[in-house]
Design a protein around this motif. Structure first.
Motif, short mmCIF file in Angstrom:
data_model
loop_
_atom_site.label_atom_id
_atom_site.label_comp_id
_atom_site.label_asym_id
_atom_site.label_seq_id
_atom_site.Cartn_x
_atom_site.Cartn_y
_atom_site.Cartn_z
N ARG A 68 -47.53 21.76 -27.07
CA ARG A 68 -48.49 21.84 -28.16
C ARG A 68 -48.53 23.27 -28.70
O ARG A 68 -48.84 24.21 -27.98
CB ARG A 68 -49.87 21.42 -27.68
N PHE A 69 -48.21 23.39 -29.97
CA PHE A 69 -48.17 24.71 -30.61
C PHE A 69 -49.52 25.02 -31.24
O PHE A 69 -50.15 24.16 -31.86
CB PHE A 69 -47.08 24.74 -31.68
N ALA A 70 -49.93 26.27 -31.12
CA ALA A 70 -51.20 26.70 -31.69
C ALA A 70 -51.18 26.54 -33.21
O ALA A 70 -50.12 26.54 -33.83
CB ALA A 70 -51.46 28.16 -31.31
N PRO A 71 -52.35 26.38 -33.83
CA PRO A 71 -52.40 26.20 -35.28
C PRO A 71 -51.62 27.29 -36.02
O PRO A 71 -51.80 28.48 -35.76
CB PRO A 71 -53.90 26.29 -35.58
N GLY A 72 -50.76 26.85 -36.93
CA GLY A 72 -50.01 27.77 -37.77
C GLY A 72 -48.69 28.25 -37.21
O GLY A 72 -47.91 28.89 -37.94
N THR A 73 -48.38 27.94 -35.95
CA THR A 73 -47.16 28.48 -35.34
C THR A 73 -45.99 27.51 -35.34
O THR A 73 -44.85 27.92 -35.15
CB THR A 73 -47.44 28.91 -33.88
N ALA A 74 -46.25 26.22 -35.54
CA ALA A 74 -45.18 25.22 -35.42
C ALA A 74 -44.24 25.12 -36.62
O ALA A 74 -43.07 24.78 -36.43
CB ALA A 74 -45.78 23.84 -35.12
N PRO A 75 -44.68 25.36 -37.85
CA PRO A 75 -43.74 25.22 -38.98
C PRO A 75 -42.47 26.05 -38.83
O PRO A 75 -41.38 25.59 -39.16
CB PRO A 75 -44.58 25.65 -40.19
N ALA A 76 -42.59 27.27 -38.33
CA ALA A 76 -41.40 28.09 -38.13
C ALA A 76 -40.49 27.48 -37.08
O ALA A 76 -39.26 27.55 -37.18
CB ALA A 76 -41.81 29.51 -37.71
N PHE A 77 -41.09 26.84 -36.07
CA PHE A 77 -40.31 26.21 -35.00
C PHE A 77 -39.59 24.96 -35.51
O PHE A 77 -38.39 24.78 -35.27
CB PHE A 77 -41.25 25.85 -33.85
N PHE A 78 -40.30 24.10 -36.20
CA PHE A 78 -39.71 22.84 -36.66
C PHE A 78 -38.90 23.00 -37.94
O PHE A 78 -38.09 22.13 -38.28
CB PHE A 78 -40.79 21.78 -36.87
N GLY A 79 -39.13 24.09 -38.66
CA GLY A 79 -38.37 24.33 -39.89
C GLY A 79 -38.82 23.50 -41.07
O GLY A 79 -38.04 23.20 -41.97
N VAL A 80 -40.10 23.12 -41.09
CA VAL A 80 -40.63 22.32 -42.19
C VAL A 80 -42.09 22.69 -42.40
O VAL A 80 -42.80 22.98 -41.44
CB VAL A 80 -40.48 20.81 -41.86
N PRO A 81 -42.56 22.74 -43.65
CA PRO A 81 -43.98 23.03 -43.90
C PRO A 81 -44.87 21.99 -43.22
O PRO A 81 -44.54 20.80 -43.19
CB PRO A 81 -44.09 22.96 -45.43
N ALA A 82 -45.99 22.44 -42.71
CA ALA A 82 -46.86 21.55 -41.93
C ALA A 82 -47.38 20.39 -42.76
O ALA A 82 -47.58 19.28 -42.25
CB ALA A 82 -48.02 22.35 -41.35
N HIS A 83 -47.61 20.59 -44.07
CA HIS A 83 -48.19 19.51 -44.86
C HIS A 83 -47.24 18.32 -44.99
O HIS A 83 -47.69 17.20 -45.25
CB HIS A 83 -48.61 20.02 -46.25
N GLU A 84 -45.94 18.54 -44.78
CA GLU A 84 -45.00 17.42 -44.84
C GLU A 84 -45.12 16.50 -43.62
O GLU A 84 -44.62 15.37 -43.63
CB GLU A 84 -43.57 17.94 -44.95
N LEU A 85 -45.77 16.98 -42.57
CA LEU A 85 -45.95 16.19 -41.35
C LEU A 85 -47.41 15.80 -41.12
O LEU A 85 -47.73 15.23 -40.08
CB LEU A 85 -45.44 16.97 -40.14
N ARG A 86 -48.26 16.08 -42.07
CA ARG A 86 -49.69 15.80 -41.90
C ARG A 86 -49.92 14.32 -41.62
O ARG A 86 -49.42 13.44 -42.33
CB ARG A 86 -50.46 16.22 -43.16
N ASP A 87 -50.69 14.05 -40.54
CA ASP A 87 -51.04 12.68 -40.13
C ASP A 87 -49.82 11.81 -39.88
O ASP A 87 -49.86 10.59 -40.10
CB ASP A 87 -51.95 12.02 -41.18
N ARG A 88 -48.72 12.40 -39.38
CA ARG A 88 -47.50 11.64 -39.15
C ARG A 88 -46.95 11.89 -37.76
O ARG A 88 -47.18 12.95 -37.17
CB ARG A 88 -46.42 12.02 -40.17
N ARG A 89 -46.22 10.90 -37.22
CA ARG A 89 -45.39 11.04 -36.03
C ARG A 89 -43.97 10.69 -36.48
O ARG A 89 -43.75 9.58 -36.99
CB ARG A 89 -45.82 10.09 -34.91
N VAL A 90 -43.05 11.60 -36.32
CA VAL A 90 -41.68 11.37 -36.80
C VAL A 90 -40.69 11.70 -35.70
O VAL A 90 -40.95 12.52 -34.82
CB VAL A 90 -41.37 12.22 -38.06
N ASP A 91 -39.53 11.04 -35.74
CA ASP A 91 -38.46 11.36 -34.81
C ASP A 91 -37.97 12.78 -35.04
O ASP A 91 -37.84 13.23 -36.19
CB ASP A 91 -37.30 10.40 -34.99
N LEU A 92 -37.66 13.48 -33.97
CA LEU A 92 -37.11 14.82 -34.11
C LEU A 92 -35.81 14.79 -34.90
O LEU A 92 -35.48 15.74 -35.61
CB LEU A 92 -36.88 15.43 -32.73
N ALA A 93 -35.07 13.69 -34.79
CA ALA A 93 -33.81 13.55 -35.52
C ALA A 93 -34.02 13.68 -37.03
O ALA A 93 -33.11 14.13 -37.75
CB ALA A 93 -33.15 12.22 -35.19
#
Length: 245
Positions: A68-93
């Protein structure tokens, strides 16, 4: 059973949960401003930032692990803006490609300790990803301490529109929503410690107990009494847990 501990990744937490599928247990996830890298019996997923309680659908296994990444730190890790994943569960693929996600899944599945390997995968990836937005980290600290959105904007020297735009990328939603989520988490932490509802509401920054009750309905989808009953009956969970039974 839920367990969590501090990760070697700065500000992150590693957690595990096992469920008894025979009992039909379902564990809604309450909003907390975080994003997770999830592993569940051979599947790698990403949990985006939630604006309301998330109830897992079918197709999940009985064992879960996550970073679990702290607020604001995950977009750099996943390489995608956080709003594109809001309220979603997606495959890492979907984010890193099928070949990369498949290779990592096989590595974790084959490890003697899949949870440790999941953290190791995240740690290696973090070393290659860019740093989180330092201004938004300051915003999180300000709001976690109970500060206002206007005060956070002044602290980092951003106008309201600039702060909102950068918050969408970092948190998945605007700073006002983040402030509400963090305030609710502060209140629930106090409720788990046995603080009366009214006291928890005021200490967390709500106007009164009725205000906290409305936030619970809007963000968590349950009442304060229902949450307190679960928190009392379930195995005690460390502060910051995302799940309730």
């Amino acid at each position: 059973m839920y367990e969590e501990w501090a990760s070697r990744i700065d500000g992150a937490v590693v957690w595990t949960r096992t469920t008894d599928l025979r009992a039909g247990a379902v564990y809604p996830v309450l909003p907390d401003g975080c994003m997770d890298l999830l592993w569940s019996e051979g599947r790698l997923f990403v949990a985006g930032p939630d604006t309301h309680a998330y109830v897992p659908a079918g197709g999940w296994g009985a064992s879960f692990a996550g970073v679990r990444f702290a607020p604001g730190t995950a977009p750099a890790f996943f390489g995608v803006p956080a709003h594109e994943l809001r309220d979603r569960r997606v495959d890492l693929a979907d984010l890193w490609g099928g070949a990369e996600a498949g290779r990592l899944t096989e590595r974790i599945d084959a490890a003697a300790d899949p949870v440790a390997e999941l953290e190791a995968v995240a740690l290696r990836r973090t070393a290659r990803s860019g740093p989180p937005d330092p201004l938004l980290s300051a915003v999180v600290r300000h709001l976690e301490a109970g500060g206002t959105v206007a005060g956070a904007a002044d602290t980092v020297g951003l106008g309201a529109r600039q702060l909102h735009r950068r918050s969408l990328d970092a948190f998945g939603y605007g700073p006002k929503t983040l402030a509400r989520v963090l305030r609710l988490q502060r209140a629930l932490s106090l409720v788990r410690e046995g603080v009366p509802y009214a006291g928890a509401a005021l200490a967390a920054g709500c106007a009164d107990q009725a205000h906290l009750a409305r936030e619970m309905r809007d963000l968590a989808g349950i009442t304060l009494s229902a949450y307190a009953a679960v928190a009392k009956s379930e195995t005690p969970q460390p502060s910051g847990s995302r799940t309730i039974a």
